[in-house]
Design an enzyme around this catalytic site. Structure first.
Site, mmCIF file in Angstrom:
data_model
loop_
_atom_site.group_PDB
_atom_site.id
_atom_site.type_symbol
_atom_site.label_atom_id
_atom_site.label_comp_id
_atom_site.label_asym_id
_atom_site.label_seq_id
_atom_site.Cartn_x
_atom_site.Cartn_y
_atom_site.Cartn_z
ATOM 1 N N GLY A 61 -20.936 84.885 127.947
ATOM 2 C CA GLY A 61 -20.412 84.802 126.992
ATOM 3 C C GLY A 61 -18.720 85.496 126.634
ATOM 4 O O GLY A 61 -19.737 86.618 126.714
ATOM 5 N N THR B 179 -22.775 90.923 123.486
ATOM 6 C CA THR B 179 -22.965 89.737 123.095
ATOM 7 C C THR B 179 -22.211 89.850 121.315
ATOM 8 O O THR B 179 -23.121 90.790 120.962
ATOM 9 C CB THR B 179 -24.235 88.924 123.163
ATOM 10 O OG1 THR B 179 -24.312 87.372 122.662
ATOM 11 C CG2 THR B 179 -25.348 89.362 122.664
ATOM 12 N N ASP C 141 -23.994 87.914 119.202
ATOM 13 C CA ASP C 141 -24.043 87.186 118.439
ATOM 14 C C ASP C 141 -24.791 88.268 118.531
ATOM 15 O O ASP C 141 -25.629 88.476 116.969
ATOM 16 C CB ASP C 141 -25.007 86.493 119.330
ATOM 17 C CG ASP C 141 -24.643 84.693 119.941
ATOM 18 O OD1 ASP C 141 -23.348 84.886 118.720
ATOM 19 O OD2 ASP C 141 -25.290 84.549 120.913
ATOM 20 N N MET D 97 -19.782 80.992 115.465
ATOM 21 C CA MET D 97 -20.827 81.590 116.413
ATOM 22 C C MET D 97 -22.573 81.924 115.701
ATOM 23 O O MET D 97 -21.759 82.361 115.252
ATOM 24 C CB MET D 97 -20.294 82.322 118.303
ATOM 25 C CG MET D 97 -19.490 81.088 118.514
ATOM 26 S SD MET D 97 -19.015 82.411 119.781
ATOM 27 C CE MET D 97 -17.719 81.014 120.810
ATOM 28 N N ARG E 135 -26.093 81.350 117.531
ATOM 29 C CA ARG E 135 -27.526 79.616 118.087
ATOM 30 C C ARG E 135 -27.965 79.765 116.774
ATOM 31 O O ARG E 135 -29.055 78.262 115.939
ATOM 32 C CB ARG E 135 -27.071 80.242 119.503
ATOM 33 C CG ARG E 135 -28.483 78.864 119.837
ATOM 34 C CD ARG E 135 -28.812 78.346 120.892
ATOM 35 N NE ARG E 135 -28.087 78.763 122.084
ATOM 36 C CZ ARG E 135 -27.235 77.562 121.974
ATOM 37 N NH1 ARG E 135 -27.841 76.596 121.821
ATOM 38 N NH2 ARG E 135 -25.888 77.173 122.872
ATOM 39 N N GLU F 200 -23.367 78.248 113.714
ATOM 40 C CA GLU F 200 -23.024 76.998 114.351
ATOM 41 C C GLU F 200 -25.085 76.626 114.455
ATOM 42 O O GLU F 200 -24.815 75.572 114.422
ATOM 43 C CB GLU F 200 -22.683 76.967 115.948
ATOM 44 C CG GLU F 200 -23.903 77.956 116.378
ATOM 45 C CD GLU F 200 -22.909 77.896 117.729
ATOM 46 O OE1 GLU F 200 -22.106 77.744 118.221
ATOM 47 O OE2 GLU F 200 -22.981 79.061 118.620
ATOM 48 N N GLN G 196 -12.648 83.859 118.262
ATOM 49 C CA GLN G 196 -14.017 84.728 117.769
ATOM 50 C C GLN G 196 -13.990 85.949 118.574
ATOM 51 O O GLN G 196 -14.104 87.882 118.050
ATOM 52 C CB GLN G 196 -14.437 84.176 117.149
ATOM 53 C CG GLN G 196 -16.181 83.616 117.987
ATOM 54 C CD GLN G 196 -16.882 82.191 116.550
ATOM 55 O OE1 GLN G 196 -17.507 83.115 116.111
ATOM 56 N NE2 GLN G 196 -16.623 81.312 117.460
ATOM 57 N N ARG G 197 -14.131 85.691 120.343
ATOM 58 C CA ARG G 197 -14.920 86.585 120.917
ATOM 59 C C ARG G 197 -13.749 87.676 121.866
ATOM 60 O O ARG G 197 -14.529 88.231 122.091
ATOM 61 C CB ARG G 197 -15.363 85.880 121.767
ATOM 62 C CG ARG G 197 -15.444 85.023 122.826
ATOM 63 C CD ARG G 197 -16.284 83.802 123.388
ATOM 64 N NE ARG G 197 -16.050 82.789 124.490
ATOM 65 C CZ ARG G 197 -17.017 82.367 125.275
ATOM 66 N NH1 ARG G 197 -17.871 81.912 125.183
ATOM 67 N NH2 ARG G 197 -16.116 81.658 125.743
#
Length: 441
Positions: free
Chosen positions: A34, A162, A164, A210, A212, A267, A319-320
Site C-alpha cells: 500500500g 507502511t 500500519d 486501517m 489488520r 478494521e 488516510q494513506r
C-alpha cells in the site's frame, strides 16, 4: 558464476567484464504494498543522492513494482529536472506505481526470478532499492537469497514503509506518522461536528481505520486527548479483544455523561475468541483476508441494541495519501532513508533492510541502522497494551512519548489555484528496451 563482491567497485568491475563494457552500473527503485504520503519523498532523495555520487549510469524506477521488473517496463528518471524531483518529493502515493506481488519460493517456481534477473541483465541494473512493509521485505529477502542462482550481479537493499507501523526492527515505518497525523486531526474535527449535532441528531460517531493485526493508527487518534470528556472516547485495537456488552455499556455511559461518544476502530479488531469481527471471503495476493465493515457493524450494534443514533465513516485511501497534512518528522526520515540507501549500497551493504533508530536527544532524532532481513520479513510489531488504558481509553505517557515526536511539525506541499501542485505522472517516460529501438508504450 559471478558473485556479488563486498565492495561496489568489485561488483562494477566483474559486471563490466561480464558484459564486455566499462559503462557504469544502473540502479532501479521499486515500490511494494500500500502506498503512503512519503514514498515519492524517499524515491526523490534516492535519485538525487545517486546522481550526486556519479557512480551510476541510468536510474530507473519499476512500473508497478515487481510487475515492471518482471515485464521489463521501467521508467527512466534521467529527464526529471531538479524542480520536478522537488515536486515529486511533495507528492503522495507512488508516481511509479506499487504492487501486491507475492514471490513464490525459488524452488517452487523460479520463473519470476528469471524474468526479473533477465530485465536487470538487459538494462544492466546491478543495484535495486525495494521499499515496502513486512510482506515486501520477504520479497527483498527472497531476491537476495536467489542471487546465487544467477551470474548477473544484483545488490538488493530494503527500505521500510507502511502506514500500519507494524514492521519489526525499526522505530517507526515511514508513512505512518503522516497517516497518524491525518487520523488524529480528522477525529478531532469529526468530534466537534458530532457534539454540535448531538442534541437532535447523531450521538455516536465511529471512524474505521486501517490496521489488520495492529492498532497503531487507531492509537494515534488519541494523541490530543488529555481527559475522559475529550474525544475519541473509545479506541478499539486488534491487540485487545472486543466484548460487545462491555463496549455498549461504555458507549451508553459516555452519551449519558457527555452527550455524545466518538469511537475509532481498527478494521481488524477481534472477538474474545480471536476471530475478526468482520472478514470477507476474498484474500489478497499474500493470502490475507480482505477486511472492512467494522464501522458499519458497530454502528448497527449501537442503533439496534443501545437505541442511539450512530454514524460511521471510512477514510480508506484518504488516510494513506493525505499529502496536504504530512508530518515533518516523517518527511525528514523518508528523505534520510533514501539518501542512506545509496550510501549503504556504495559502501558494499546489501541483503539488509535499513531501519530507523530513535536517539535520546532533545528534540528527538533518528539514526539509520541496518537489520537482517530475517528479523523483519513477515514479522509484525504490535502495540504495547500499556499504551492504552483499558477503562478510560486514555493514552499512557509512554504512548504519548512515542507518538508526539512522530506527529510533530507540518510539511505542506506548494499550492496552485487553491489545490496542491503535485507531480504530473505524464512527465514520466518508459525506457527503451536495450534490444529495440521502439518506444515502450
Amino acid at each position: 558464476m559471478v558473485s556479488i563482491a563486498d565492495s561496489p567497485q568489485s561488483v562494477i568491475l566483474e559486471a563490466s567484464e561480464l558484459r564486455g563494457t566499462m559503462g557504469k552500473p544502473n540502479l532501479c527503485i521499486a515500490h511494494s504494498g500500500g502506498v503512503t504520503a512519503i514514498l515519492n519523498t524517499t524515491a526523490a532523495a534516492t535519485i538525487r543522492r545517486a546522481r550526486e555520487s556519479q557512480q551510476f549510469g541510468t536510474i530507473y524506477a519499476a512500473e508497478f513494482g515487481l510487475n515492471g521488473l518482471v515485464s521489463g517496463r521501467l521508467f527512466d528518471t534521467t529527464p526529471l529536472t531538479d524542480t520536478q524531483l522537488t515536486q515529486l518529493s511533495h507528492t503522495p502515493s507512488s508516481a511509479f506505481g506499487s504492487c501486491r506481488f507475492k514471490l513464490p519460493d525459488y524452488t517452487a517456481d523460479p520463473k519470476p526470478y528469471q524474468q526479473i534477473m533477465q530485465t536487470c541483465a538487459d538494462f544492466n541494473i546491478q543495484y535495486l532499492v525495494y521499499q515496502g512493509g513486512n510482506d515486501s521485505q520477504d520479497t527483498t529477502l527472497k531476491l537476495s537469497a536467489a542471487q546465487s542462482h544467477f551470474s548477473h550481479p544484483l545488490a538488493v537493499i530494503g527500505l521500510p514503509k507502511t502506514i500500519d507501523n507494524d514492521l519489526e526492527g525499526t522505530d517507526f515505518c515511514p508513512g505512518y506518522p503522516s497517516a497518524a497525523k491525518y487520523i488524529a486531526t480528522s477525529i478531532q474535527e469529526a468530534a466537534l461536528d458530532t457534539w454540535a449535532m448531538s442534541k437532535n441528531s447523531t450521538q455516536v460517531f465511529i471512524l474505521e481505520v486501517m490496521g489488520r493485526h495492529t492498532g497503531w493508527l487507531a492509537l494515534a487518534a488519541g494523541i490530543a486527548r488529555s481527559h475522559p470528556e475529550q474525544a475519541p472516547h473509545s479506541i478499539l485495537i486488534p491487540e485487545r479483544s472486543f466484548c460487545k456488552k462491555t463496549w455498549l455499556d461504555y458507549v451508553k455511559r459516555c452519551v449519558s455523561q457527555y452527550g455524545f461518544c466518538v469511537v475509532v476502530a481498527s478494521e481488524g479488531i477481534t472477538d474474545q475468541q480471536g476471530n475478526a469481527l468482520v472478514a470477507q471471503s476474498r484474500t489478497d495476493a499474500f493470502g490475507h483476508k480482505q477486511l472492512g465493515g467494522v464501522g458499519a457493524y458497530l454502528a448497527d450494534l449501537v442503533s439496534t441494541q443501545a437505541g442511539l443514533k450512530a454514524h460511521w465513516a471510512l477514510p480508506d485511501y484518504l488516510q494513506r495519501s493525505a499529502g496536504h497534512l504530512r508530518s515533518a518528522a516523517d518527511v525528514a526520515c523518508a528523505q534520510q532513508l533514501g539518501e542512506a540507501a545509496i550510501d549503504a549500497l556504495l559502501n558494499g551493504q546489501h541483503s539488509v533492510m535499513l531501519a530507523l533508530s530513535r536517539t535520546q536527544s532533545t528534540p528527538v532524532s533518528w539514526q539509520t541502522t541496518t537489520i537482517d532481513l530475517n528479523q523483519c520479513a513477515n514479522l509484525e510489531k504490535t502495540c504495547p497494551l500499556d499504551y492504552l488504558e483499558a477503562e478510560t481509553n486514555l493514552l499512557s505517557d509512554a504512548a504519548k512519548s512515542y507518538l508526539t515526536p512522530l506527529l510533530t511539525g507540518e510539511a505542506s506541499p506548494e499550492f496552485m489555484h487553491g489545490t496542491p501542485a503535485y507531480f504530473n505522472r505524464s512527465d514520466l517516460r518508459l525506457a527503451l528496451h536495450p534490444n529495440t529501438t521502439e518506444q515502450i508504450v
